[in-house]
Design an enzyme around this catalytic site. Sequence first.
Site, PDB file in Angstrom:
ATOM      1  N   HIS A 194      -8.198  -1.121  -0.763  1.00 55.78           N
ATOM      2  CA  HIS A 194      -7.616  -1.750  -0.965  1.00 55.78           C
ATOM      3  C   HIS A 194      -8.369  -3.183  -1.352  1.00 55.78           C
ATOM      4  O   HIS A 194      -9.764  -2.993  -1.195  1.00 55.78           O
ATOM      5  CB  HIS A 194      -6.798  -2.033   0.628  1.00 55.78           C
ATOM      6  CG  HIS A 194      -6.660  -1.315   0.916  1.00 55.78           C
ATOM      7  ND1 HIS A 194      -4.748  -0.879   1.673  1.00 55.78           N
ATOM      8  CD2 HIS A 194      -7.002  -0.082   1.992  1.00 55.78           C
ATOM      9  CE1 HIS A 194      -4.831  -0.371   2.020  1.00 55.78           C
ATOM     10  NE2 HIS A 194      -5.641   0.598   2.666  1.00 55.78           N
ATOM     11  N   GLN A 227       1.544 -10.599  -3.161  1.00 52.09           N
ATOM     12  CA  GLN A 227      -0.105 -10.699  -3.619  1.00 52.09           C
ATOM     13  C   GLN A 227      -0.832 -10.264  -5.006  1.00 52.09           C
ATOM     14  O   GLN A 227      -0.137  -8.731  -5.033  1.00 52.09           O
ATOM     15  CB  GLN A 227      -0.051  -9.135  -2.266  1.00 52.09           C
ATOM     16  CG  GLN A 227      -0.178 -10.002  -0.917  1.00 52.09           C
ATOM     17  CD  GLN A 227      -0.601  -8.382   0.254  1.00 52.09           C
ATOM     18  OE1 GLN A 227      -0.141  -7.563  -0.659  1.00 52.09           O
ATOM     19  NE2 GLN A 227      -1.100  -9.009   0.780  1.00 52.09           N
ATOM     20  N   ASP A 258      -2.672  -7.767  -5.541  1.00 55.31           N
ATOM     21  CA  ASP A 258      -2.642  -6.408  -4.439  1.00 55.31           C
ATOM     22  C   ASP A 258      -3.755  -5.794  -6.211  1.00 55.31           C
ATOM     23  O   ASP A 258      -2.828  -5.403  -7.164  1.00 55.31           O
ATOM     24  CB  ASP A 258      -1.617  -5.704  -4.294  1.00 55.31           C
ATOM     25  CG  ASP A 258      -1.877  -5.212  -2.563  1.00 55.31           C
ATOM     26  OD1 ASP A 258      -2.943  -4.809  -2.700  1.00 55.31           O
ATOM     27  OD2 ASP A 258      -1.236  -5.341  -1.989  1.00 55.31           O
ATOM     28  N   LYS A 273     -15.198  -3.781   5.667  1.00 53.97           N
ATOM     29  CA  LYS A 273     -15.156  -4.426   4.756  1.00 53.97           C
ATOM     30  C   LYS A 273     -15.429  -6.128   3.787  1.00 53.97           C
ATOM     31  O   LYS A 273     -16.771  -6.117   4.889  1.00 53.97           O
ATOM     32  CB  LYS A 273     -13.458  -5.512   4.792  1.00 53.97           C
ATOM     33  CG  LYS A 273     -13.605  -5.966   5.703  1.00 53.97           C
ATOM     34  CD  LYS A 273     -12.214  -7.054   5.637  1.00 53.97           C
ATOM     35  CE  LYS A 273     -12.427  -7.725   7.177  1.00 53.97           C
ATOM     36  NZ  LYS A 273     -11.275  -8.775   7.774  1.00 53.97           N
ATOM     37  N   HIS A 329      -4.989  -0.967  -5.413  1.00 49.10           N
ATOM     38  CA  HIS A 329      -5.618   0.058  -4.743  1.00 49.10           C
ATOM     39  C   HIS A 329      -6.280   1.291  -5.992  1.00 49.10           C
ATOM     40  O   HIS A 329      -5.516   1.556  -7.134  1.00 49.10           O
ATOM     41  CB  HIS A 329      -4.321   0.644  -3.830  1.00 49.10           C
ATOM     42  CG  HIS A 329      -4.100   0.242  -2.754  1.00 49.10           C
ATOM     43  ND1 HIS A 329      -2.693  -1.635  -3.273  1.00 49.10           N
ATOM     44  CD2 HIS A 329      -4.435  -0.334  -2.139  1.00 49.10           C
ATOM     45  CE1 HIS A 329      -2.258  -1.508  -2.414  1.00 49.10           C
ATOM     46  NE2 HIS A 329      -3.512  -0.789  -1.548  1.00 49.10           N
ATOM     47  N   ARG A 381       6.298 -11.189   5.754  1.00 46.85           N
ATOM     48  CA  ARG A 381       5.315 -11.626   6.326  1.00 46.85           C
ATOM     49  C   ARG A 381       6.002 -12.760   7.556  1.00 46.85           C
ATOM     50  O   ARG A 381       6.346 -13.641   7.099  1.00 46.85           O
ATOM     51  CB  ARG A 381       4.503 -10.964   6.851  1.00 46.85           C
ATOM     52  CG  ARG A 381       3.261  -9.852   6.173  1.00 46.85           C
ATOM     53  CD  ARG A 381       1.678 -10.629   5.315  1.00 46.85           C
ATOM     54  NE  ARG A 381       1.742  -9.328   5.347  1.00 46.85           N
ATOM     55  CZ  ARG A 381       0.170  -9.894   4.552  1.00 46.85           C
ATOM     56  NH1 ARG A 381      -0.389  -9.613   5.033  1.00 46.85           N
ATOM     57  NH2 ARG A 381      -0.099  -8.449   3.563  1.00 46.85           N
ATOM     58  N   CYS A 402       0.817  -1.420  -0.184  1.00 46.87           N
ATOM     59  CA  CYS A 402       0.426  -0.017   0.160  1.00 46.87           C
ATOM     60  C   CYS A 402       0.351   1.180   0.036  1.00 46.87           C
ATOM     61  O   CYS A 402       1.191   2.101  -0.815  1.00 46.87           O
ATOM     62  CB  CYS A 402      -1.069   0.216   1.305  1.00 46.87           C
ATOM     63  SG  CYS A 402      -1.924  -1.712   2.417  1.00 46.87           S
TER      64      CYS A 402
END
Length: 642
Positions: free
Chosen positions: A515, A385, A387, A469, A389, A367, A338
Amino acid sequence: MSDIAVSLKDGESISIPANSTVQDALSQLLSNKQRKKTIAAIAGGITVDFCTVLTEDTVLTPVLIGTDEGLEILRHSTAHIMAHAVRDLYGEDVKVAIGPSIDNGFYYDFLRSEPFSPDDFEKIEARMAEIANQNLPFERTDISSSDAIKKFEAEGEKYKVELIQDLETETVSLYGVGGFVDLCRGPHVANTSVIKAFKLLRVAGAYWRGDEKRDVLQRIYGTAFFDAKALKKHLNALEEAKKRDHRRLGKELNLFTTDDQIGPGLILWQPKGAQLRRLIEDYWKDEHYCHSYELLYTPHIARQDLWKTSGHLDFYGENMYSPMDIDDVSYQLKPMNCPFHIGVYKSDKRSYREFPLRWCELGTVYRYERAGALHGLLRVRGFTQDDAHIFCRPDQLEDEIFNILELNLHILKNFGFADYDIYLSTRPEKYVGSDENWDAATAALKLALEKKGLDYEVDPGEGVFYGPKIDIKIKDQLGRSWQCSTIQVDFNLPERFEMTYVGSDNTEHQPIMIHRALMGSLERFIGVLIEHYAGAFPLWFAPVQARILNITDDQAEYCEGVYSELRKAGIRIEKDLRNEKLNYKIREAQLAKIPYMLIVGDNEKESGTVTVRLRDGKNLPPMSIAEFAQKVVEEVKEGRGI
């Protein structure tokens, strides 16, 4: 003694003496047939067992045998019977820790000098059956915490003592069944007569209270059902799940591996696994391009100050890896993408006319996961990911969420997932942003779901601290749920990073940030795909689409030509020209789960064709090389939804 009023929901009330039990009340409120189907009750929103004493007016809701709530109680009670059996068989050599019910079963943790084995399982199950057949009642006793501590200290049960001390309550409840008494808040079945169908499954190591510095215990897993038929069905499903285990298939199909010298939880993609991953990535990029997303690439590390600004060091620091010094400045591996996308946003002045900005990235993050939690592709330390945005104006939020849902479900469908559960998670107790923004964002999520005609459950208070979410849990061929897709509205990062755009009024406004991950991570999603298809992937993303097999060496040269021609046509093909029997080579191709086998003998060589055999054993008529190539192309287009 005064009476109290007890009733069923929407039912007539009865008057019974105070301090009567739930069983006393239900014996008057339910018919004999209804009582036989009831295992417990819900009172004041709390599940209670039959021995619970009622002291005030109460509305009871029966918990029925066969329901999820009923199974949870049965399994918790079966866990106690297992602990009872273990203590009977191994005596003071065993110390008892905790034993809850879990999804599809239960476990109990024990400290024992010797490891448990399958032979022990047989003995334990036999003793469990003996105990259950005695129809023993589960009896609850409420005593002072100090008395409970004295009791368990005298028995050498140090784990129970620690649990009571941490509770910091004046009283605790104990449950006894036969000669076994354990610390427990319940509820339990009335007696052991309903414990008939159970099975111990496996044993694993577990740290006491999940702390790697504490004792290593042995955790025995088991399951229980109300009847033998349901147990057998579950055990058959477990056997099928073993056959589909992505770790075993990943090795057999040469998809991925790990290496302890490199580090646990770090995936090495073999050529076939890399091909599978490339096909998924290419499809993902193509679909996003068609839906007006732009692709980003961002670094794997950043200055530590970035993670301070984003809040990750405060909220997520324990999952981040230690900093490294570069030019006397601290850097850290990224756990999220992000802040990098925000960096792209802030690289230029933004106008309301540009919105929405849809940026996506297959971004690899790192992680920390405990070694005991690592699990093949499903739980790793480095993963990519899918991902994205979206930065938009408030008036665009609902449409953007709807568009995300459209793309999300389209992609899941093409991968073979048409069954899923959807959850809308709302504002938690601790949150950032105004109530007005939260309400608007939650309403936008809700309206988008309803506009799409999707059923969903509200998950109260389970939103993340920065916004509400939507979570989508897909179901595989065995009906198991997997958390993959998520759509999150964020008020926190735009504020932390002082993100702005110039509105139509020529003043600065704060954008809304969404996200969004559709697969969750490529590693986890591919793990789910392997188990969903048992490694027999649809043609469009099968790493190898066809393998050419010759009957004798006389056809080898012709097969080389077929191989080259199909490879130039974009077909993912292998060749097996070994001097082996055809049936042997066919069997190997089937075990490799290759969709098509192209068999070539003298007839095919002379006619310029191939005989096509499917991995399920079905044969298609001979066809030319061009015809087969066109067949594959058409099938791939259909699979990709083109």
